[in-house]
Each structure stands twice: as structure tokens, then as C-alpha cells.
Design a protein around this motif. Structure first.
Motif, mmCIF file in Angstrom:
data_model
loop_
_atom_site.group_PDB
_atom_site.id
_atom_site.type_symbol
_atom_site.label_atom_id
_atom_site.label_comp_id
_atom_site.label_asym_id
_atom_site.label_seq_id
_atom_site.Cartn_x
_atom_site.Cartn_y
_atom_site.Cartn_z
ATOM 1 N N ILE A 127 0.989 -1.091 -0.385
ATOM 2 C CA ILE A 127 -0.261 -0.024 0.002
ATOM 3 C C ILE A 127 0.639 1.358 -0.092
ATOM 4 C CG2 ILE A 127 -1.859 -1.207 1.170
ATOM 5 C CD1 ILE A 127 -0.984 0.336 3.768
ATOM 6 N N GLY A 128 -0.113 2.665 -0.593
ATOM 7 C CA GLY A 128 0.899 3.831 -0.221
ATOM 8 C C GLY A 128 0.354 5.273 -0.700
ATOM 9 N N THR B 264 -3.711 6.393 1.633
ATOM 10 C CA THR B 264 -3.582 7.167 2.828
ATOM 11 C C THR B 264 -4.497 8.791 2.157
ATOM 12 O OG1 THR B 264 -1.681 6.988 3.448
ATOM 13 C CG2 THR B 264 -1.729 8.959 4.244
ATOM 14 N N THR C 226 4.416 -1.517 2.799
ATOM 15 C CA THR C 226 3.886 -0.300 2.809
ATOM 16 C C THR C 226 5.340 0.873 2.461
ATOM 17 O OG1 THR C 226 4.689 0.276 5.221
ATOM 18 C CG2 THR C 226 2.637 -0.022 5.026
ATOM 19 N N SER C 227 4.594 1.627 1.235
ATOM 20 C CA SER C 227 6.041 2.815 0.883
ATOM 21 C C SER C 227 5.942 3.628 1.742
ATOM 22 C CB SER C 227 4.779 3.370 -0.197
ATOM 23 O OG SER C 227 4.465 4.603 -0.532
ATOM 24 N N GLY D 287 2.644 5.799 2.741
ATOM 25 C CA GLY D 287 1.432 5.212 3.175
ATOM 26 C C GLY D 287 2.186 4.470 4.365
ATOM 27 N N MET D 288 3.058 4.489 4.909
ATOM 28 C CA MET D 288 3.275 4.530 6.301
ATOM 29 C C MET D 288 2.295 5.220 6.921
ATOM 30 S SD MET D 288 7.266 4.067 6.782
ATOM 31 C CE MET D 288 8.072 3.304 6.473
ATOM 32 N N CYS E 66 -1.062 4.206 7.359
ATOM 33 C CA CYS E 66 -2.300 3.242 6.878
ATOM 34 C C CYS E 66 -2.809 1.824 7.934
ATOM 35 C CB CYS E 66 -2.176 3.336 5.929
ATOM 36 S SG CYS E 66 -3.034 4.543 5.106
ATOM 37 N N ALA F 256 2.323 -5.738 9.798
ATOM 38 C CA ALA F 256 3.251 -4.542 9.359
ATOM 39 C C ALA F 256 4.359 -4.709 9.107
ATOM 40 C CB ALA F 256 2.881 -3.544 10.587
ATOM 41 N N THR G 250 -0.151 2.271 -4.754
ATOM 42 C CA THR G 250 1.365 2.571 -5.129
ATOM 43 C C THR G 250 1.218 2.890 -6.459
ATOM 44 O OG1 THR G 250 3.074 2.748 -3.102
ATOM 45 C CG2 THR G 250 2.320 0.617 -3.580
#
Length: 592
Positions: free
Chosen positions: A217-218, A222, A243-244, A247-248, A250, A258, A285
């Protein structure tokens, strides 16, 4: 219809759209607009930083926190040219704001007046803006403003968000037209397209057939505010999420599934999950070079052997670097909710299905923790990078907004920081512009005045943009800047050591005569501006300095001396062609 000056029409439209701030710097070209803002100053506050680039970064960060655009205002010529960096940063990371720029009067077009660009077209500043905005509008009469304003606001927030330029000849600010306010824009409308039923059914079947699925996710997740839905999906299926940087948060960074960031400076479990997954569900992303180990198979991903479902609101991003098994144009939150509803009808798709896969992930997390954990408690002077990240993780509250600049400190935070909330970790990721983290924290503080706002920035980036302290003091913004002081352009110095046999030139900060490491006294610099300032050279002093800054609620600089000779352990790779890429320091590639 009533006679209105162009500037009055603009300011009234800002009020109508409930734009609370204009971040702007005065100039001869925008004095007419400034005069109109004087009439609405109780509804739209003008905040004037000391540099136009800073105004843009502030507006960008405001949107990332609030998901509501504000405006910037710059004069004709150099003032507006200074906006290019911040607009490119916002465009690259899908962040929206309205950049109002002034231009020369229409009566002087193509005559070469003061600050006109006219080599190829009259009043040609819009051509400067084209590569760095979603759209540039240039209304040349007052009666053209209503349509341009409405289209500007709609363009910013529909589809993939991005900045828009409204370039206005400065006579239009003062001239009158028989006009009325345009209709409300789409700022408060919900434009969240979903996937078709057939596509959702196909995704469910791919998940049912998978043994090792993973989410990636990215920023799209968000921006869609999809965190709660994504966390529910992760818990329902029991699958890991990568996560990108944007995206951190989320999904809470301390969630057991995670895995953090992927790529050269990603976390080892994330790269392992990417290497061994048989299905990757990518939501909001893109696969840029840093999150894909420069697209080398087996280092972060294994497409096309691995099935790929790529979901994005921007059709241009589907298949840009990896051809998807299934590409879906949809809003992140809408898609995830659709998928949750479809999975609810398939009881066999639950967290029990992927127990073996989670066991492997747990083993990788344990390996990684055993490798990195000892350095988080190392007591050295200058401070170890891991110690700085770990201390800040423990001392900063859950609701902190962290703004990071470009530099080696960013690599360390990508690898180890666990963001706890959405919209709480701000990065210049796509364009990696120095100054974003330093300046953006001001906009973040205005977007969230009751939350602690902390920027972690390099000594190089802070030296580029130290004027932020003036603005923080002027407007009583209690931001804290933690300067990662390693006396170098550390990220580039590391490349020289890693790729050019340590042939360092132009990257370390030395005093010309003595040859000793040199930087200004950043804490004294802060105090000279009227802010608080302290220097940390011993590990035992860092926690107390940060706690005091949070307690004081005043602008503050904490100058932290960090060891420049310790480099983030690579777990993927990154290539600067034609230079050969390096192998990971920890872990090894795997071809499926």
C-alpha cells in the motif's frame, strides 16, 4: 451579476470554499491581491514565510495532514519561479494546493517588460509550470476568472490529487468585471470510483488460490483514508502488508503483520515477503526504483512469476513497470471495502488459511530483530543512527506528526520507524526535495495546531532552509526541528564510499583551513532567531532534550551529532546505471 475587481472575486471564492490560509510572499505583481486579502483577513489568514519554496512546502504538508487544499500567492518572475521545487514535490506525491502566481499586465505582453518570459510566447510563465502541476490556467480577463477558479479547485481534488497553477496578469487583480462567484467546487464531494463486480470476483479467486499473498500500500491508501479498512482486511485474511513511505501509518506500524518498507533500505521481512509471495495485491502505490530494488528480479519482487493485482485511481500507473495479472482503476478505500464485503461471503477465506505463511514471516521478523536490535541501545558519541531512531520512537507521543527531509536520516527512518497513525509521517518521496521536511512541518502545525509536530532533517537540508525559524517565531508555531548532524551530505557520501572506493569529494563539510569537520552552531542559530536551541553530543541527553522541547511548546532546534560512518544495512538493492548494483548486506535475493 455585480462589478467586482478580479482580486476581490478570488478572495471571496477562497472564503466560499473555506480555504483557511494563503501562504504567500509579497511582490509588486501581487499587491492588488494582497489588498483584497486584507478585506477577508478574518476568514482567510495570510501566512508569509521568508521564501516562496517554503510557502509551497507548507501548503503541500497542510494537504497531507488535512486532506483539504490551501493556496499560495507569489509575485511575477523570480518569486513564482521559486515555487517550482515545491510544486514538483507535491505533484510527485499526489498532494494538492492552488498556486496563484502573478504575471505581467496584458497591455505589456510580448514587449519584454520587467520579469516577462517571452522568448517563445508572451507571458510564458505557464510553460515553466506545465511539468510540475496537474494544470496551469491563465485567465487574462476578469470575466474568465469564475470558470478558471472552479476548474482549478475541481482539478486539484478529483482523480489523483495534485497542485494547480492559476497564473494571473496583475492588471486582472485590479480591473473590474460584471461577474458573480462561481458555483461550489468538488472539495466536499465524494469521488470514489469502485471496481466492477467481475473484477472483485476475480480478486477473490486469486486470493483463494494463493498460498503466500501480501498487500503493498502507498499514498493512494493514505489519501483515500483507507487505513481502517485495510487493517480490517489484514486481520480478516491474516496476510502481511508492506508499505511505501507515504503509506506508513495506514496500518499501525507495531501491528504483527505490518512489515514496513521494501527495497534497498527497506526492512528484511518486507523484502522477504515480496520475494516469496505468490500474489501481491497493490493498492494506491507504484513500483518506483527504490521500492522495487531497481526492478531487479528476486531482490524485492518476482513478477511476472508472482501474480499481481494493481489497484490505483490513476490509470497511468497501472502496468507502468510491472504488467499486472489484473489492473483495476478504483479508489483505495472503496476497493478494499468492496473486497471485504466479497470475502464475507467466502467463510473459507479467513486468517486460518495462511498460518504457514505467517509462520515464515514471523521467522524473518525474528531474524531481522536479532540482527538490528543490539545497536538500538549502543551508547556512543557521536550517537548511533539506530539509537536516535529508537529513542525518538519511544519518547514521541502517538499523535506526533513527523516530517522528514531528504537525506541519509530518511533511509534510517524508512527502515525502522513505526508510524502509529495515518497522515502522521510526511515524506518527499517521489521527488526527494531537500527543504520539504524543514518547511513542511510549519504547514503541518497549522493543519493540526493541537498536535506535536517534529521535523527530523539533515544538516545539509536545514542549512538550505533555516529561515523557517523566523516564521515559526513570528506565528508562534511550536515546531521542533531535530537536526541529524553528521557534517556531510551523508547519503551521497555513502554512495561515494560504496560505489567509488571512498573517493570522497564535495560531500563532507570541512573547515577550509584546518580540515576539521565544520557546521554552524545550529542551537545558537535558533536562539538568535528567538527560538529555543540545544546541542546533543551524548546519547544520555537526547531523551531529555526532546521531552523538554515537547513540554515547552515553543519553536525549538535540537542539534544531534550522529555518527556519519554507520550506514543503513541494505536488504535489497538500488542501481545507478551503468554502475553495477550491490548485493544486500543482510539477506539474499530469491528467484521464484
Amino acid at each position: 451579476m455585480t462589478m467586482k475587481k478580479g482580486a476581490a472575486l478570488i478572495s471571496e471564492y477562497l472564503v466560499q470554499e473555506e480555504v483557511p490560509y494563503v501562504f504567500g510572499v509579497c511582490g509588486h505583481g501581487n499587491v492588488g491581491m494582497l489588498d483584497a486579502l486584507y478585506d477577508v483577513k478574518d476568514k482567510v489568514k495570510l501566512v508569509s514565510p521568508r521564501h516562496e519554496q517554503c510557502a509551497g512546502h507548507m501548503a503541500d504538508a497542510y494537504f497531507r495532514v488535512k486532506h483539504r487544499p490551501v493556496a499560495t500567492l507569489t509575485s511575477t518572475g523570480p518569486g513564482s519561479a521559486n515555487m517550482v521545487m515545491s510544486l514538483a514535490t507535491a505533484l510527485s506525491d499526489s498532494s494538492a494546493f492552488l498556486a496563484i502566481t502573478a504575471n505581467v499586465p496584458t497591455s505589456q505582453h510580448n514587449r519584454g517588460p520587467f520579469q516577462e518570459l517571452y522568448q517563445h510566447n508572451q507571458a510564458d510563465f505557464a510553460s515553466v509550470m506545465k511539468p510540475v502541476v496537474k494544470r496551469s490556467f491563465q485567465p487574462s480577463r476578469v470575466d474568465m476568472l469564475p470558470l478558471a477558479l472552479r476548474q482549478s479547485f475541481n482539478t486539484m481534488v478529483t482523480g489523483r490529487p495534485g497542485p494547480v497553477n492559476l497564473d494571473i496578469p496583475y492588471n486582472v487583480f485590479q480591473e473590474e468585471g460584471d461577474v458573480e462567484l462561481p458555483a461550489h467546487s468538488h472539495l466536499d464531494a465524494q469521488h470514489r470510483p469502485g471496481a466492477g463486480d467481475a473484477d472483485i470476483a476475480a480478486v477473490v479467486e486469486l486470493i483463494a488460490a494463493a498460498k503466500r499473498p501480501a498487500l503493498f500500500i502507498g499514498q493512494g491508501a493514505t489519501l483515500s483514508e483507507a487505513g481502517a479498512a485495510i487493517t480490517e482486511l489484514v486481520d480478516t485474511l491474516g496476510i502481511p502488508v508492506i508499505t511505501s513511505p507515504n503509506g506508513m501509518g495506514c496500518i499501525p506500524g507495531d501491528h504483527p503483520l505490518a512489515l514496513g518498507f521494501i527495497g534497498r533500505n527497506g526492512a528484511y521481512p518486507a523484502n522477504q515477503a515480496g520475494r516469496f509471495a505468490d500474489l501481491v495485491l497493490t493498492v494506491g502505490t507504484r513500483f518506483d526504483d527504490r521500492s522495487s530494488s531497481s526492478w531487479h528480479p528476486g531482490y524485492s519482487w518476482n513478477f511476472p512469476q508472482t501474480n499481481l493485482v494493481h489497484v490505483d485511481i490513476d490509470p497511468q500507473e497501472l502496468g507502468r513497470n510491472y504488467a499486472p495479472t489484473l489492473g483495476i482503476i478504483a479508489d483505495a478505500r472503496t476497493f478494499v471495502k468492496q473486497l471485504l464485503a466479497a470475502i464475507a461471503g467466502r467463510p473459507a477465506l479467513n486468517a486460518g488459511r495462511f498460518v504457514e505463511w505467517r509462520s515464515r514471516i514471523k521467522s524473518w521478523q525474528t531474524e531481522w530483530l536479532e540482527f538490528v536490535q543490539p545497536h538500538f541501545t549502543d551508547s556512543t558519541s557521536p550517537l548511533r543512527p539506530e539509537f536516535v531512531v529508537g529513542t525518538l520512537q519511544s519518547v514521541l507521543p502517538d499523535d506526533v506528526i513527523l516530517s522528514l527531509d531528504s537525506g541519509v536520516h530518511h533511509n534510517w527512518f524508512m527502515q525502522f520507524w513505526k508510524a502509529r497513525r495515518p497522515q502522521s509521517m510526511l515524506n518527499s518521496w517521489g521527488y526527494s526535495s531537500m527543504g520539504f521536511g524543514v518547511c513542511g512541518i510549519l504547514g503541518a502545525q497549522l493543519a493540526a495546531p493541537d498536535r506535536p509536530c517534529v521535523a527530523v532533517v539533515g544538516d545539509g537540508g536545514f542549512t538550505m532552509t533555516p529561515y523557517v525559524l523566523c516564521t515559526a517565531v513570528e506565528y508562534n508555531l511550536p515546531c521542533a526541528w531535530i537536526v541529524w548532524n553528521n557534517f556531510a551530505w551523508g547519503a551521497i557520501r555513502d554512495l561515494q564510499y560504496g560505489l567509488f572506493d571512498g573517493r570522497e569529494i564535495g560531500t563532507a563539510f570541512y573547515h577550509g583551513e584546518s580540515g576539521e569537520s565544520y557546521n554552524p552552531d545550529f542551537a545558537a542559530w535558533a536562539r538568535a532567531c528567538g527560538a529555543d536551541g540545544t546541542t546533543v553530543t551524548r546519547p544520555q541527553d537526547l531523551r531529555g532534550a526532546v521531552e523538554q522541547a515537547l513540554k515547552n511548546r515553543r519553536p525549538c532546534v535540537i542539534d544531534v551529532h550522529v555518527d556519519a560512518n554507520i550506514r543503513p544495512p541494505s536488504t535489497g538493492t538500488w542501481q545507478l546505471p551503468p554502475i553495477p548494483h550491490k548485493e544486500p548486506v543482510f539477506g539474499k535475493p530469491h528467484r521464484s
